[in-house]
Write an enzyme that holds these catalytic residues in place. Structure first.
Site, PDB file in Angstrom:
ATOM      1  CG  ASP A  77      -2.055   0.830   1.064  1.00 34.98           C
ATOM      2  OD1 ASP A  77      -2.311   1.427   0.002  1.00 34.98           O
ATOM      3  OD2 ASP A  77      -2.660   0.823   2.113  1.00 34.98           O
ATOM      4  CG  HIS A  78      -0.498   5.038   0.501  1.00 39.07           C
ATOM      5  ND1 HIS A  78      -0.911   6.117  -0.118  1.00 39.07           N
ATOM      6  CD2 HIS A  78      -1.818   4.595   1.096  1.00 39.07           C
ATOM      7  CE1 HIS A  78      -2.298   6.314  -0.062  1.00 39.07           C
ATOM      8  NE2 HIS A  78      -2.902   5.271   0.814  1.00 39.07           N
ATOM      9  CD  GLU A 180      -6.023   1.447  -5.023  1.00 38.01           C
ATOM     10  OE1 GLU A 180      -7.042   0.513  -4.992  1.00 38.01           O
ATOM     11  OE2 GLU A 180      -6.120   2.134  -4.186  1.00 38.01           O
ATOM     12  CE  LYS A 222      -5.316   7.384   7.298  1.00 35.36           C
ATOM     13  NZ  LYS A 222      -5.028   6.562   6.213  1.00 35.36           N
TER      14      LYS A 222
HETATM   15 ZN   LIG Z   1      -4.773   5.948   1.341  1.00 36.07          ZN
END
Ligand SMILES: [Zn+2]
Length: 390
Positions: A77-78, A180, A222
């Site tokens: 991710d990221h 993505e 968050k």
């Molecule tokens: Zn994000």
């Protein structure tokens, strides 16, 4: 079976402690969602002191124990830079989220026309205007005029180039993977027209992407519900879905998807099956809920450290909790239902793990049934709202 998930509706279960997967399995089993059981960003790995391989191993151990034999994915991710890629490839990740947010030029929204004309010289304007400034009727997501095309090009052009470079590097390393592009952590929202531009450019430049995470309007903080105008979001999500339907080749991805209970029915209605949702912090907060109930002394220590560290640790997150608005209560579990306490506890997880990680994990092992039950209940609520059709 660890595999790319393609266009199946999917749900990401980030697990910062490496102990939550049995609860995630219990929640997702029997739903339509293909799960991502290993999902960690470069930033989270830095804060938890775990490697991509450890995150993978923790998930795999739980999956073997539960005899999970359906498809599942692992999300790197990221990823921001080319050098972020190799450790995730080596550990067998199947889903790569590239975040070119540092290349997004947020000032392009407000630059003067003169400034736009100067800046656009770095791009192939002739080609872009031939592609995008034609006389077709408008679509649901709008259509470009010269100025809006310049703004979109400047805002996202360099980010798209970086995503293309990341995709090429990944393609050299792997045959099959989910890709993505996410711009969810940038300051300025992605309009549906800009979303169209990003998807069209990526497609034109040969990037086979599975999902796209725009920055939506309002605030997706968050571990708490959506902050903003739900009617405006409803209209905006419909337009984003129209763009996705036009291409038909990818899903929309919702990041910071934990606890967005008021938003799930809207994305279920508009996005249908073309949906990916990422969560992470909420599984950590469920762990703290177990401590609040069963290990109050340890919880108090973590909460007190959180209050000390909040102003520092919040800097890399979009959060708006205020220390002076924390509730004054001895009912510790109720803190896990309070907006301010949740954000304070959430963004200080790295500090808490450095200080109390071993104690925290030991406590969760001791109370594992309570932890798994809590996770199941909490994610059942997420998943059932996401499958409702409007
Ligand atoms: Zn994000």
């Amino acid at each position: 079976m660890l595999t790319p998930l393609g266009l199946s509706p999917s749900f990401g279960f980030g697990d910062r402690l490496g102990l939550a997967t049995p609860g995630h399995i219990a929640a997702v089993r029997g739903t339509k969602f293909a799960p991502i059981f290993a999902q960690q960003s470069v930033r989270e790995n830095a804060r938890t002191g775990r490697t991509p391989q450890q995150v993978m191993d923790d998930a795999q151990r739980a999956l073997e124990a539960a005899k999970w034999d359906a498809p599942w994915g692992a999300d790197a991710d990221h990823l921001k830079a080319l050098e972020d890629i190799p450790p995730f490839v080596e550990a067998g990740y199947t889903f790569f989220t590239v975040d070119p947010g540092e290349y997004v030029d947020n000032s392009a929204d407000t630059d003067s026309l003169d400034r736009l004309r100067q800046k656009i010289m770095g791009f192939n304007w002739e080609e872009l205007s031939a592609l995008y400034l034609h006389e077709d009727g408008g679509q649901a997501w709008g259509r470009f005029a010269g100025e809006s095309l310049m703004r979109a090009t400047l805002k996202y052009g360099k980010a798209i180039q970086h995503a293309v470079a990341m995709f090429k590097r990944l393609s050299e390393a792997k045959d099959q993977f989910d890709f993505e592009m996410s711009v969810d952590e940038t300051d300025s929202p992605t309009t549906p027209l800009e979303h169209f531009f990003i998807a069209n450019e990526l497609t034109r430049l040969g990037v086979r992407f599975t999902s796209l995470a725009p920055r939506f309007i309002g605030r997706f903080e968050k571990g708490v519900d959506y902050i903003g105008d739900l009617d405006a979001l409803d209209a905006e999500l419909a337009k984003h879905a129209a763009v996705t339907a036009y291409f038909g080749t990818y899903k929309l991805s919702l990041h910071s998807g934990s606890d967005k209970f008021s938003v799930y029915p809207l994305i279920a209605k508009h996005w249908g099956e073309r949906i990916h949702v990422k969560t992470a912090g909420t599984s950590y907060l469920e762990a703290l809920r177990v401590l609040a109930k069963h290990e109050p002394d340890l919880f108090r220590k973590i909460y007190s450290l959180g209050r000390e560290r909040y102003e520092t640790d919040r800097r890399t997150y979009h959060v708006s909790a205020k220390l002076d608005l924390l509730p004054n209560t001895d009912d510790l579990p109720s803190l896990l239902d309070d907006f301010h306490a949740r954000e304070v506890l959430h963004v200080t997880f790295g500090s808490a793990l450095v200080e109390f990680g071993a104690e925290l994990k030991a406590a969760l092992v001791k109370h594992e049934t309570a932890y798994y039950d809590g996770l199941k209940t909490h994610f059942d609520r997420h998943l059932s709202l996401l499958k409702e059709q409007g």
